[in-house]
Design an enzyme around this catalytic site. Structure first.
Site, mmCIF file in Angstrom:
data_model
loop_
_atom_site.group_PDB
_atom_site.id
_atom_site.type_symbol
_atom_site.label_atom_id
_atom_site.label_comp_id
_atom_site.label_asym_id
_atom_site.label_seq_id
_atom_site.Cartn_x
_atom_site.Cartn_y
_atom_site.Cartn_z
ATOM 1 N N GLU A 139 -8.202 -0.724 -10.895
ATOM 2 C CA GLU A 139 -7.092 -0.339 -9.603
ATOM 3 C C GLU A 139 -7.383 -1.366 -8.749
ATOM 4 O O GLU A 139 -8.861 -1.116 -8.084
ATOM 5 C CB GLU A 139 -6.903 0.692 -9.139
ATOM 6 C CG GLU A 139 -5.951 1.186 -8.428
ATOM 7 C CD GLU A 139 -5.642 2.268 -7.902
ATOM 8 O OE1 GLU A 139 -5.396 2.690 -6.151
ATOM 9 O OE2 GLU A 139 -6.224 3.258 -8.809
ATOM 10 N N THR A 191 0.628 -1.424 -0.272
ATOM 11 C CA THR A 191 -0.132 -0.020 0.091
ATOM 12 C C THR A 191 0.808 1.337 0.035
ATOM 13 O O THR A 191 1.622 0.835 0.609
ATOM 14 C CB THR A 191 -0.982 0.130 1.334
ATOM 15 O OG1 THR A 191 -1.700 1.050 0.613
ATOM 16 C CG2 THR A 191 -0.226 0.418 2.375
ATOM 17 N N GLU A 192 0.170 2.922 -0.209
ATOM 18 C CA GLU A 192 1.130 4.005 -0.294
ATOM 19 C C GLU A 192 2.096 3.711 -1.082
ATOM 20 O O GLU A 192 3.164 4.255 -1.372
ATOM 21 C CB GLU A 192 1.960 4.470 0.777
ATOM 22 C CG GLU A 192 0.014 3.966 1.782
ATOM 23 C CD GLU A 192 -0.711 5.482 1.496
ATOM 24 O OE1 GLU A 192 -0.044 6.062 1.023
ATOM 25 O OE2 GLU A 192 -1.493 5.126 1.603
ATOM 26 N N ASP A 202 -7.821 8.358 -4.933
ATOM 27 C CA ASP A 202 -7.627 7.801 -5.582
ATOM 28 C C ASP A 202 -8.696 7.979 -6.814
ATOM 29 O O ASP A 202 -8.374 7.471 -7.860
ATOM 30 C CB ASP A 202 -6.683 6.870 -4.985
ATOM 31 C CG ASP A 202 -5.890 6.712 -4.742
ATOM 32 O OD1 ASP A 202 -5.550 7.671 -4.024
ATOM 33 O OD2 ASP A 202 -5.544 5.947 -3.617
ATOM 34 N N SER A 217 -10.924 1.969 1.001
ATOM 35 C CA SER A 217 -11.095 3.104 1.846
ATOM 36 C C SER A 217 -10.706 4.196 1.934
ATOM 37 O O SER A 217 -10.113 4.670 2.079
ATOM 38 C CB SER A 217 -10.754 1.670 3.018
ATOM 39 O OG SER A 217 -9.343 1.190 3.337
ATOM 40 N N LYS A 264 0.184 3.827 -6.444
ATOM 41 C CA LYS A 264 -0.861 2.613 -7.753
ATOM 42 C C LYS A 264 -1.214 3.260 -8.344
ATOM 43 O O LYS A 264 -1.431 3.732 -10.076
ATOM 44 C CB LYS A 264 -1.613 1.730 -7.235
ATOM 45 C CG LYS A 264 -0.828 0.524 -6.626
ATOM 46 C CD LYS A 264 -2.147 -0.791 -6.216
ATOM 47 C CE LYS A 264 -3.127 0.009 -5.162
ATOM 48 N NZ LYS A 264 -2.622 0.194 -4.248
ATOM 49 N N THR A 265 -2.149 4.437 -7.827
ATOM 50 C CA THR A 265 -2.862 5.260 -8.561
ATOM 51 C C THR A 265 -1.526 6.649 -9.481
ATOM 52 O O THR A 265 -3.130 6.963 -10.200
ATOM 53 C CB THR A 265 -3.614 6.201 -7.404
ATOM 54 O OG1 THR A 265 -4.418 5.306 -6.721
ATOM 55 C CG2 THR A 265 -5.359 7.472 -7.647
ATOM 56 N N LYS A 272 -11.980 1.991 -9.684
ATOM 57 C CA LYS A 272 -10.860 1.311 -8.310
ATOM 58 C C LYS A 272 -12.181 0.831 -7.133
ATOM 59 O O LYS A 272 -13.094 1.739 -6.163
ATOM 60 C CB LYS A 272 -11.302 2.540 -7.627
ATOM 61 C CG LYS A 272 -10.006 2.304 -6.404
ATOM 62 C CD LYS A 272 -9.097 3.215 -5.762
ATOM 63 C CE LYS A 272 -8.127 2.494 -4.642
ATOM 64 N NZ LYS A 272 -7.754 2.039 -5.340
#
Length: 230
Positions: A117, A12-13, A55, A42, A16-17, A38
């Site tokens: 995504e 995560t982080e 995102d 959350s 990706k976006t 997407k």
């Protein structure tokens, strides 16, 4: 020919976006129509229109088809926690079909270039024993892997690639997103990734002061995706 890919990451982080929006921008720049989804997010913020995820909004901004927010992100949760936990707290059953149905509707619009995504990495849990990786399996989508380049990324990238292939999907390409430019032996790490990942590198994106989709697109190669899909 319309093509579609699932975008996952090594963690995560890791951008990706940022990369997905850059790829969509690159597709628009060569005259392709674009769409994105997407399906679960959350860490969403309350607005007058409902919960909104930054995102998902970034992806929507790079869609040339007239999509509305709820089509791009049908399942939005406020807590910035793992999606299956956020869904459980909201009393929502987060199963594969709950995600796949809305995504199929976006893909059915027939954009030339569509991206779906994920959230977090490849094995993010859903309800029961299901994982988010079951979504691209259900949809039959080839996968783009975003590698967050930092210490430990080689192991994360190779394990993720192995899992994608073991699940019977195609690893269509990977992107080196340099989240930590101070990574020791950066060039050697990138060379190792290039040698060991069984897919073409779609680009190396440096740490940008302003990572707009246009700025990111300048570092990406779209042609391998179009050749693979065609």
């Amino acid at each position: 020919m319309a093509v579609a890919y699932f975008v996952t990451g090594t963690d995560t982080e890791i951008g990706k976006t940022t990369i997905a929006a850059g790829l969509l921008h690159a597709a628009r720049a060569v005259g392709l129509s674009t769409a994105a989804a997407k399906p679960v997010a959350s860490g969403c913020e309350p607005t007058a229109e409902g919960l909104r995820n930054g995102d998902a909004l970034a992806l929507l901004g790079e869609c040339s088809l007239p999509l509305v927010y709820d089509e791009v992100n049908p399942l939005a949760f406020a807590p910035a926690i793992a999606p299956h936990l956020a869904a459980r707290e909201a009393g929502v059953e987060l199963d594969v079909e709950a995600l796949a149905g809305p995504v199929r509707q976006v893909l059915a619009k027939g954009a030339d270039f569509s991206l779906v995504e994920g959230a977090g990495g490849w094995r993010v849990p859903l309800a029961g024993s299901a994982s988010l990786s079951d979504l691209p399996i259900a949809l039959g989508l080839p996968v783009i892997l975003v590698v967050g380049v930092r210490l430990g990324c080689i192991n994360h990238a190779l394990l993720t690639a192995e899992a994608i292939l073991r699940d019977g999907l195609t690893l269509a390409g990977w992107v080196a997103n340099v989240v930590d430019p101070a990574t020791s032996r950066l060039e050697e790490n990138l060379a190792t990734l290039g040698e060991r990942l069984p897919a073409p590198c779609l680009g190396r994106v440096p740490r940008l002061a302003d990572a707009t989709p246009a700025a990111v697109a300048a570092f990406l190669k779209l042609s391998p995706l179009l050749r693979i899909a065609g």
